[in-house]
Design a protein around this motif. Sequence first.
Motif, PDB file in Angstrom:
ATOM      1  N   GLN A   1      -3.808   0.677  -4.783  1.00 21.35           N
ATOM      2  CA  GLN A   1      -2.900   1.809  -4.567  1.00 21.35           C
ATOM      3  C   GLN A   1      -1.476   1.326  -4.292  1.00 21.35           C
ATOM      4  N   GLN A   2      -1.346   0.249  -3.520  1.00 20.07           N
ATOM      5  CA  GLN A   2      -0.014  -0.287  -3.234  1.00 20.07           C
ATOM      6  C   GLN A   2       0.644  -0.806  -4.516  1.00 20.07           C
ATOM      7  N   ALA A   3      -0.133  -1.491  -5.350  1.00 18.87           N
ATOM      8  CA  ALA A   3       0.417  -1.986  -6.610  1.00 18.87           C
ATOM      9  C   ALA A   3       0.867  -0.824  -7.491  1.00 18.87           C
ATOM     10  N   LEU A   4       0.031   0.198  -7.571  1.00 24.69           N
ATOM     11  CA  LEU A   4       0.384   1.352  -8.402  1.00 24.69           C
ATOM     12  C   LEU A   4       1.632   2.057  -7.885  1.00 24.69           C
ATOM     13  N   SER A   5       1.755   2.141  -6.577  1.00 23.52           N
ATOM     14  CA  SER A   5       2.895   2.868  -6.013  1.00 23.52           C
ATOM     15  C   SER A   5       4.203   2.090  -6.129  1.00 23.52           C
TER      16      SER A   5
ATOM     17  N   GLN B   1       6.328  -6.712 -10.552  1.00 15.50           N
ATOM     18  CA  GLN B   1       5.638  -7.035  -9.301  1.00 15.50           C
ATOM     19  C   GLN B   1       4.322  -6.252  -9.198  1.00 15.50           C
ATOM     20  N   ALA B   2       4.325  -5.006  -9.631  1.00 16.09           N
ATOM     21  CA  ALA B   2       3.114  -4.188  -9.591  1.00 16.09           C
ATOM     22  C   ALA B   2       2.039  -4.784 -10.491  1.00 16.09           C
ATOM     23  N   VAL B   3       2.427  -5.198 -11.690  1.00 13.70           N
ATOM     24  CA  VAL B   3       1.457  -5.771 -12.621  1.00 13.70           C
ATOM     25  C   VAL B   3       0.970  -7.126 -12.112  1.00 13.70           C
TER      26      VAL B   3
ATOM     27  N   ASP C   1      -2.889  -8.046 -11.310  1.00 15.62           N
ATOM     28  CA  ASP C   1      -3.525  -9.237 -11.872  1.00 15.62           C
ATOM     29  C   ASP C   1      -4.160 -10.081 -10.769  1.00 15.62           C
ATOM     30  N   SER C   2      -3.428 -10.271  -9.697  1.00  9.74           N
ATOM     31  CA  SER C   2      -3.941 -11.029  -8.552  1.00  9.74           C
ATOM     32  C   SER C   2      -5.151 -10.338  -7.929  1.00  9.74           C
ATOM     33  N   LEU C   3      -5.083  -9.035  -7.836  1.00 10.78           N
ATOM     34  CA  LEU C   3      -6.184  -8.250  -7.280  1.00 10.78           C
ATOM     35  C   LEU C   3      -7.438  -8.390  -8.132  1.00 10.78           C
TER      36      LEU C   3
END
Length: 134
Positions: A62-66, A74-76, A80-82
């Motif tokens: 959710q944090q990445a998407l937001s 940075q979101a992508v 990827d890391s997740l």
Amino acid sequence: MTDAQRFTPREQAIGSAAPAPTPPAHNPVPAPVPAPEPAPAHAHESVLLPQDERDKFGLRLQQALSTFVESPRQAVEEADSLLDDTVRHLTESLTERRLTLRASWQDHDTEAHTEELRLALREYRESMERLLRI
């Protein structure tokens, strides 16, 4: 039948011969949702991704998407890391599970009892079924 008997009071007042609205059709009660199958007594051993880990991974997603609007790269990168972290965690859990299952029947004397083998086979089946639902 007289006109007064055919019309509703409102229709009599306005002189309309339009039929009265019919009540909505009765919707049948939906079938109850089946209750989840009870967890086996060994469920604590077979959890591949505990709820707290799922919650943490979900929060990170959710944090990445937001952050995408302000910082798409940075979101992508975070997504990827997740995914890497999740796959690593699942792989570790599956390896641990496989070793535990193997030890349940392989480390015994060469003639494992049929009941031990039956239980081991059931555990393999349950693990495979869970994997196939992913």
